[in-house]
Structure formats: C-alpha cells, structure tokens
Design an enzyme around this catalytic site. Sequence first.
Site, PDB file in Angstrom:
ATOM      1  N   HIS A 167     -11.200  -6.250   7.865  1.00 28.41           N
ATOM      2  CA  HIS A 167     -11.869  -5.908   6.611  1.00 28.41           C
ATOM      3  C   HIS A 167     -13.119  -5.055   6.863  1.00 28.41           C
ATOM      4  O   HIS A 167     -14.014  -5.013   6.023  1.00 28.41           O
ATOM      5  CB  HIS A 167     -12.289  -7.173   5.854  1.00 28.41           C
ATOM      6  CG  HIS A 167     -11.155  -8.061   5.478  1.00 28.41           C
ATOM      7  ND1 HIS A 167     -10.562  -8.930   6.363  1.00 28.41           N
ATOM      8  CD2 HIS A 167     -10.487  -8.220   4.308  1.00 28.41           C
ATOM      9  CE1 HIS A 167      -9.594  -9.592   5.767  1.00 28.41           C
ATOM     10  NE2 HIS A 167      -9.527  -9.177   4.509  1.00 28.41           N
ATOM     11  N   GLN A 219      -7.493  -2.099  -1.367  1.00 32.41           N
ATOM     12  CA  GLN A 219      -8.500  -3.153  -1.450  1.00 32.41           C
ATOM     13  C   GLN A 219      -9.530  -3.101  -0.320  1.00 32.41           C
ATOM     14  O   GLN A 219     -10.711  -3.343  -0.526  1.00 32.41           O
ATOM     15  CB  GLN A 219      -7.808  -4.515  -1.478  1.00 32.41           C
ATOM     16  CG  GLN A 219      -8.641  -5.625  -2.046  1.00 32.41           C
ATOM     17  CD  GLN A 219      -7.806  -6.864  -2.297  1.00 32.41           C
ATOM     18  OE1 GLN A 219      -7.451  -7.577  -1.368  1.00 32.41           O
ATOM     19  NE2 GLN A 219      -7.472  -7.107  -3.558  1.00 32.41           N
ATOM     20  N   GLU A 223       0.821  -1.217   0.000  1.00 30.91           N
ATOM     21  CA  GLU A 223       0.000   0.000   0.000  1.00 30.91           C
ATOM     22  C   GLU A 223       0.850   1.259   0.000  1.00 30.91           C
ATOM     23  O   GLU A 223       0.521   2.255  -0.656  1.00 30.91           O
ATOM     24  CB  GLU A 223      -0.952  -0.019   1.193  1.00 30.91           C
ATOM     25  CG  GLU A 223      -2.140  -0.972   1.037  1.00 30.91           C
ATOM     26  CD  GLU A 223      -1.754  -2.433   1.173  1.00 30.91           C
ATOM     27  OE1 GLU A 223      -2.498  -3.300   0.672  1.00 30.91           O
ATOM     28  OE2 GLU A 223      -0.700  -2.707   1.800  1.00 30.91           O
TER      29      GLU A 223
END
Length: 334
Positions: A126, A79, A57
């Site tokens: 997530h 993502q 990243e």
Amino acid sequence: MNMIQAINSAMDVMMARDSGVVVMGEDVGYFGGVFRATAGLQAKYGKTRVFDTPITECGIIGVAVGMGAYGLRPVPEIQFADYIYPALDQLVSEAARLRYRSAGDFTAPITVRSPFGGGIFGGQTHSQSPEGIFTHVSGLKTVIPSTPYDAKGLLIASIEDNDPTIFFEPKRIYNGPFHGHYDKPATTWANHPGGEVPEGYYRIELGKAAITRPGNDVTIIAYGTMVHVATTTVEETGIDAEIIDLRTLVPLDIETIEASVKKTGRCVIIHEATRTGGYGAELAALVQERCFYHLEAPIERVTGFDTPYPHSLEWAYFPGPVRIGEALKKVMRN
C-alpha cells in the site's frame, strides 16, 4: 480545502459541467472511497455515473478505455497505486496507443486516479511509488500534485484532456503537509500555506512546473510530498536553493528546469521511489545534456533505496532533511 477535499471538488465540478464524466472503482460509490475522495458524489449524480466495480483492476481500466473510445470521460480510481499492475496491459497496450493505432479516429480520454507513496504505515502493498513505469510509456501523461490548489486544477485539466492521464495522489499529504520534522511520523497536521482552494472551475495547464521557492545557489527538482520535505530542508540548512515542483512529469517543463540550473549551476533531484530506473535518472540525463557547461558540481540524487518497500523502516527509507541536507552541502562544496 485539504487535498482530499480539493480532489473531490474537482470531480464534482467536472461532473456538473460534463454529463460524460463518470467515476468508477472499488468502493467509490456508497462508501465514498477508502480515503473518502469520492464522498457524496454518488448521492448527487446517481449510480450510473458514480459506481462500484468488482476487484479487478484490469477490468476497471479495460472498461474505462472502451467508455472513453465511445465518447465518455471516465475517471477510474485504483484504490492504491500498488494495485495498478494488473491493469498495465490495458494502460500500455490499449489506452496509450489508441490514438495512434486508430489514426486519430479514437482517443482514450481517461484519468486514472490513485493514491501513491508511503507515510501511512500501509506496508509493502500500500506504499509504492511506481511513477517511473508510466513516464516510460509513450502516450501516457503522468501528473503528481503537491498542494490542494494544484490537485484540483491539475485534475480538472486531466479530465478535460483527450489523452490518458495517470494522476498519482501523494497520500502522505492528503490532509495537509506534515507539521514539523520530516524524518519521523507526525501526530499533527498543518494546513498548507498556499491559501484557499476556489469552489468553482479553474484549471492548471499540464506540462507547467512551479517554482515554489526562488533561489540562486542550487536547483532542487521534486514533486509530490518531496516538495515539502525539500522546503523543510532548505529552511533548516539556510542554503539559498530554488525549488521546482514539477507537477506534471509527462509532459515535462524542461524549459523551467534548464533556466534554473543555468542560473544556479547546481542541481539536486529528489524522489521517494527507488533509485535505479527512477524518474530522477531521466531528469539527471536531461539536465546534463542541456546544462553541462553551466554545472559547477555533479548532479546529486536523493531517493528511496533499491529495496522492497520496508514497512517497519519506512521513515528511514524516505528522503528526509538529513540526507537531502547532505546532498545540498556536497554540491555547495564544489
């Protein structure tokens, strides 16, 4: 279109209009992104304009800053928002400061797209909502849409902007708002009643909130998924609430907020992120500073809890109609 399709359409439109727009990130090319937001773009525009990156990243954003300084308009995808932290140094120390440090000689016209928030059983890594970190950084713009129509128009405006923008996409409503109650998972989806999304070019100005429901008794300030949760709550309680969808957190449309709170005399702020240091605290301070003599009750915040994201209890963690309804009834008692 649902929100995924609208986001894809925005990038398609901008890549067709501007050869300097490039899309980059993990699995965005041949695979089309983990949520399929970039599906078909590599086949249409080639591997030099839509390309996969290593899992780094910091490298993704660092390269994007350099590309932007040289005149391109990169649209990097992180993502999941939970993965953005390794890129903080590039975003905070480089992208946000580049215009000022170079006395205007260089800019960082990059739009960092990333799914954020919970609701898909993604677990602790997530599902986070880190928007408060980025609203704190001078030089970054922060955008969070709540409808497919807004998502496309705001993304186009972000890509056209000459400053770095963090574009958080609430993945819980990627395919449409949940149908039914908001305090437990839903098995079906419903199309948003806002109507169709135009195929071609249009933009929504950054820094302009939307009043999604006019009302007279209390102002609700929300963004992303929470706009829909607030709407469900108001329908269930019957309280005549005015709902403001911020759409962009920075720049903030404080004028719309101020006018609404001065009219209603009450304010409830909703966000999914943790309470302490959350963006709602800044909103509460601004409302207090500008509307103090018009307030009929203390400002209420309904937020996530100050805990690590609880995978198995995420639907208790989210602000839902029960907790929001209690806050609305509390301010109405004053």
